[in-house]
Design an enzyme around this catalytic site. Sequence first.
Site, short mmCIF file in Angstrom:
data_model
loop_
_atom_site.label_atom_id
_atom_site.label_comp_id
_atom_site.label_asym_id
_atom_site.label_seq_id
_atom_site.Cartn_x
_atom_site.Cartn_y
_atom_site.Cartn_z
N ASP A 74 -80.06 -30.19 -122.13
CA ASP A 74 -78.88 -29.34 -122.27
C ASP A 74 -78.98 -28.70 -123.64
OD1 ASP A 74 -76.61 -28.11 -121.31
OD2 ASP A 74 -75.25 -29.60 -122.14
N TYR A 160 -78.74 -16.22 -125.58
CA TYR A 160 -78.26 -15.61 -126.82
C TYR A 160 -79.40 -15.16 -127.73
CZ TYR A 160 -73.76 -17.73 -125.51
OH TYR A 160 -72.60 -18.09 -124.85
N ARG A 187 -85.76 -25.78 -128.46
CA ARG A 187 -86.40 -26.37 -127.29
C ARG A 187 -87.84 -26.77 -127.61
NH1 ARG A 187 -84.67 -23.17 -123.96
NH2 ARG A 187 -82.99 -24.46 -123.15
#
Length: 205
Positions: A74, A160, A187
């Site tokens: 997430d 974004y 990430r």
Amino acid sequence: MTDNIRPTLVFATNNAHKLQELRQIVGERWHIVSLAEIGCHDDIPETSDTLQGNALQKARYIKEHYGYDCFADDTGLMVDALGGEPGVYSARYAGPGHDSVANMRLLLECLREVSGENTSRAAHFSTVIALIVGDEETVFEGRVDGVITDTPDGEGGFGYDPIFLPDESDRTFASMSAQEKNRISHRGRATAKLLAYLEGLRPQL
């Protein structure tokens, strides 16, 4: 579970952008399988108020209902001037449709409403990855700090990325190549920790 050459892990997502980005980061070391590839089209709940809680919720769901070793992530964008928003609601900030353009438009509008001479546009991205192998759960986190730009810039990336300028660069994520972004992104950093951990487990998988 293997593809005869590489160990295989289920990535608990059907988000094509996430899947492509993570496969680029991982390269040829692991065979990453999406939910669709295991026949899972369920609407997996994400009801936690933390990134870690949502990642664990998704990974536990796949392990419980499908039996695979897996990992889930997430990600959230936290903007200082907005008290940490959009946070866990980043993907659905402007509504449940996961509309990236609408999300960016709303975020920039909210920043204009609180803007002032001394208002910081500082923000950070965080990704939490929850891994379940056997009965063991492990969590990894990656973070990148930066600022929100006044207007979108760049055609790459997703979410974004066009309005996030990382501290390590003079270009937004959307203006970078995939390789450039993955080297410094939230990430990328979380996945690097995941891969380092998995290398120690490789003989077991």
